[in-house]
Design a protein around this motif. Structure first.
Motif, PDB file in Angstrom:
ATOM      1  N   ILE A  72      -0.025  -1.538  -4.828  1.00  0.00           N
ATOM      2  CA  ILE A  72       0.896  -1.809  -5.916  1.00  0.00           C
ATOM      3  C   ILE A  72       1.464  -3.201  -5.707  1.00  0.00           C
ATOM      4  O   ILE A  72       1.805  -3.590  -4.588  1.00  0.00           O
ATOM      5  N   SER A  73       1.502  -3.996  -6.764  1.00  0.00           N
ATOM      6  CA  SER A  73       1.977  -5.371  -6.635  1.00  0.00           C
ATOM      7  C   SER A  73       3.478  -5.399  -6.386  1.00  0.00           C
ATOM      8  O   SER A  73       4.194  -4.420  -6.651  1.00  0.00           O
ATOM      9  N   LEU A  74       3.954  -6.522  -5.886  1.00  0.00           N
ATOM     10  CA  LEU A  74       5.385  -6.703  -5.613  1.00  0.00           C
ATOM     11  C   LEU A  74       6.202  -6.503  -6.881  1.00  0.00           C
ATOM     12  O   LEU A  74       7.239  -5.828  -6.874  1.00  0.00           O
ATOM     13  N   THR A  75       5.724  -7.072  -7.989  1.00  0.00           N
ATOM     14  CA  THR A  75       6.440  -6.960  -9.264  1.00  0.00           C
ATOM     15  C   THR A  75       6.467  -5.524  -9.760  1.00  0.00           C
ATOM     16  O   THR A  75       7.501  -5.030 -10.225  1.00  0.00           O
ATOM     17  N   GLU A  76       5.315  -4.839  -9.663  1.00  0.00           N
ATOM     18  CA  GLU A  76       5.251  -3.440 -10.080  1.00  0.00           C
ATOM     19  C   GLU A  76       6.167  -2.565  -9.226  1.00  0.00           C
ATOM     20  O   GLU A  76       6.834  -1.651  -9.734  1.00  0.00           O
ATOM     21  N   LEU A 132       0.867  -1.184   0.000  1.00  0.00           N
ATOM     22  CA  LEU A 132       0.000   0.000   0.000  1.00  0.00           C
ATOM     23  C   LEU A 132       0.902   1.231   0.000  1.00  0.00           C
ATOM     24  O   LEU A 132       1.697   1.435   0.916  1.00  0.00           O
ATOM     25  N   LEU A 133       0.780   2.044  -1.051  1.00  0.00           N
ATOM     26  CA  LEU A 133       1.544   3.290  -1.128  1.00  0.00           C
ATOM     27  C   LEU A 133       0.792   4.363  -0.342  1.00  0.00           C
ATOM     28  O   LEU A 133      -0.106   5.006  -0.862  1.00  0.00           O
ATOM     29  N   TRP A 134       1.181   4.524   0.926  1.00  0.00           N
ATOM     30  CA  TRP A 134       0.447   5.426   1.799  1.00  0.00           C
ATOM     31  C   TRP A 134       0.668   6.877   1.388  1.00  0.00           C
ATOM     32  O   TRP A 134      -0.280   7.642   1.226  1.00  0.00           O
ATOM     33  N   GLY A 135       1.917   7.256   1.191  1.00  0.00           N
ATOM     34  CA  GLY A 135       2.293   8.538   0.625  1.00  0.00           C
ATOM     35  C   GLY A 135       1.498   9.725   1.127  1.00  0.00           C
ATOM     36  O   GLY A 135       1.540  10.084   2.307  1.00  0.00           O
ATOM     37  N   ILE A 161       3.793   1.164   2.638  1.00  0.00           N
ATOM     38  CA  ILE A 161       4.999   1.918   2.302  1.00  0.00           C
ATOM     39  C   ILE A 161       4.739   3.389   2.611  1.00  0.00           C
ATOM     40  O   ILE A 161       3.838   4.001   2.032  1.00  0.00           O
ATOM     41  N   GLN A 162       5.542   3.950   3.508  1.00  0.00           N
ATOM     42  CA  GLN A 162       5.361   5.347   3.912  1.00  0.00           C
ATOM     43  C   GLN A 162       5.987   6.287   2.879  1.00  0.00           C
ATOM     44  O   GLN A 162       6.899   7.064   3.171  1.00  0.00           O
ATOM     45  N   HIS A 163       5.475   6.207   1.677  1.00  0.00           N
ATOM     46  CA  HIS A 163       6.019   7.006   0.577  1.00  0.00           C
ATOM     47  C   HIS A 163       4.992   7.006  -0.547  1.00  0.00           C
ATOM     48  O   HIS A 163       4.040   6.227  -0.522  1.00  0.00           O
ATOM     49  N   PHE A 164       5.206   7.881  -1.554  1.00  0.00           N
ATOM     50  CA  PHE A 164       4.273   7.895  -2.679  1.00  0.00           C
ATOM     51  C   PHE A 164       4.792   7.104  -3.870  1.00  0.00           C
ATOM     52  O   PHE A 164       4.146   7.045  -4.908  1.00  0.00           O
ATOM     53  N   CYS A 191       7.809   3.517  -4.753  1.00  0.00           N
ATOM     54  CA  CYS A 191       8.637   2.462  -4.163  1.00  0.00           C
ATOM     55  C   CYS A 191      10.105   2.882  -4.144  1.00  0.00           C
ATOM     56  O   CYS A 191      10.916   2.461  -4.993  1.00  0.00           O
ATOM     57  N   ASP A 192      10.429   3.722  -3.171  1.00  0.00           N
ATOM     58  CA  ASP A 192      11.814   4.110  -2.982  1.00  0.00           C
ATOM     59  C   ASP A 192      12.499   3.066  -2.098  1.00  0.00           C
ATOM     60  O   ASP A 192      11.834   2.276  -1.428  1.00  0.00           O
ATOM     61  N   ILE A 193      13.820   3.098  -2.073  1.00  0.00           N
ATOM     62  CA  ILE A 193      14.581   2.016  -1.443  1.00  0.00           C
ATOM     63  C   ILE A 193      14.325   1.921   0.055  1.00  0.00           C
ATOM     64  O   ILE A 193      13.903   0.872   0.567  1.00  0.00           O
ATOM     65  N   SER A 194      14.581   2.989   0.774  1.00  0.00           N
ATOM     66  CA  SER A 194      14.523   2.947   2.240  1.00  0.00           C
ATOM     67  C   SER A 194      13.148   2.578   2.796  1.00  0.00           C
ATOM     68  O   SER A 194      13.049   1.714   3.682  1.00  0.00           O
TER      69      SER A 194
END
Length: 321
Positions: free
Chosen positions: A90-94, A11-14, A172-175, A177-180
């Motif tokens: 967002i899927s793992l692959t995406e 989940l892109l929480w962003g 994911i605390q971002h908008f 899929c960044d690394i950290s």
């Protein structure tokens, strides 16, 4: 991907933390995205159509504008969709694909800027041999090498990240899929993984930055020996645009990727990510156009031609209908 990964979506929480400004964010990001595309495409078209700009410096600028445009295309369209969507999954692959292309293009940007600094040093140090040292073939090879090395490093980072197991939170605390933000969701994230990712990131950022600084140290040693103050000013002015872009790019990227991480840093990183995914790609063409008379002239020609031909194109389409 690791065999122990137990989640298939994230989940892109962003920007979901700011539900009251979702519509405003959409408008701002949409306008920024269109402006980035227009500005960078204008730079590329101007370089392509003007033979006076068919030089190594502008060839690399064309490559940087293209890479910056692709970088934003990887992130912003998805962000706009998420702002309007209830489901921000967002899927793992995406997620892995987005990280691969974003990291690869970002690394490519760094290496292109390092190549641009070498190009400026060669032009200043050996102006007579410059056409021999920087032939079209060599420029193309340097551009390809920047891209290949950048994406190989990105592949290594993505393999390291997604070879871990994700069995805790999927938010994911971002908008994007960044690394950290992604690695901190892994349940087997260790100091080994942290060190591997840090070394790869440092190789890109610190390595390319060191190359840039070495080039400029040599440039300074050449320029200070020039007898004419006017000549020194003119020579330094050819590097001012590049130095401005380098300062912005490495300032933002270094803050996000090289400083120690904590769970409280994600919000700060997200705000900085907004800057380097929207502001930096927009400022690059602005800096080069404002500080470069040749580019200003070329852009005026392109815009003038577009304005002149626009009524003819619309009239032809109207007649065809």
């Amino acid at each position: 991907m690791g065999n122990h990964t137990t989640v298939s979506t994230f989940l892109l929480w962003g920007f979901s933390s700011f539900p009251e400004v979702q519509d405003l964010l959409f408008v701002v990001i949409f306008i920024s995205h269109l402006t980035i595309l227009l500005a960078n495409v204008s730079i590329m078209v101007a370089i392509k159509l003007n033979h006076s700009l068919h030089t190594p410096m502008y060839f690399f600028l064309f490559g940087l504008s293209l890479s910056e445009t692709c970088t934003t295309m990887v992130i912003l369209p998805r962000t706009l969709v998420d702002l309007l969507s209830e489901s921000k999954t967002i899927s793992l692959t995406e997620c892995a694909t987005q990280m691969f292309f974003f990291s690869g293009l970002a690394a490519n940007n760094c290496f292109i800027m390092a190549v641009m600094s070498y190009d400026r040093y060669t032009a200043i140090h050996s102006p007579l041999q410059y056409p021999i040292f920087m032939t079209r073939k060599i420029c193309f090879q340097l551009m390809v090498a920047s891209c290949v090395v950048g994406f190989l490093i990105s592949l290594s980072i993505v393999f390291t990240v997604f070879n871990m197991s994700f069995c805790h939170s999927t938010t994911i605390q971002h908008f994007f899929c960044d690394i950290s933000p992604v690695v901190h969701l892994a349940c087997d994230y260790t100091s080994y993984h942290a060190m591997a990712i840090f070394v790869l990131s440092a190789f890109v950022l610190v390595g390319s930055f060191v190359l840039i600084m070495i080039s400029y140290i040599f440039i300074v040693t050449v320029v200070v020996k020039m007898p004419s103050a006017k000549g020194r000013y003119k020579t330094f002015s050819t590097c001012s645009s590049h130095l401005t872009v380098v300062s912005m790019h490495y300032g933002f990227a270094g803050f996000v990727y090289l400083r120690p991480k904590s769970s409280d840093a994600f919000f700060e990183d997200m705000l900085m990510a907004v800057t380097y995914t929207m502001l930096t790609p927009l400022l690059n063409p602005i800096v080069y156009s404002l500080r470069n008379k040749e580019m200003q002239t070329a852009l005026r020609k392109v815009l003038g031609s577009a304005i002149k031909n626009f009524p003819q194109l619309t009239s032809k389409k109207a007649l065809s209908i």
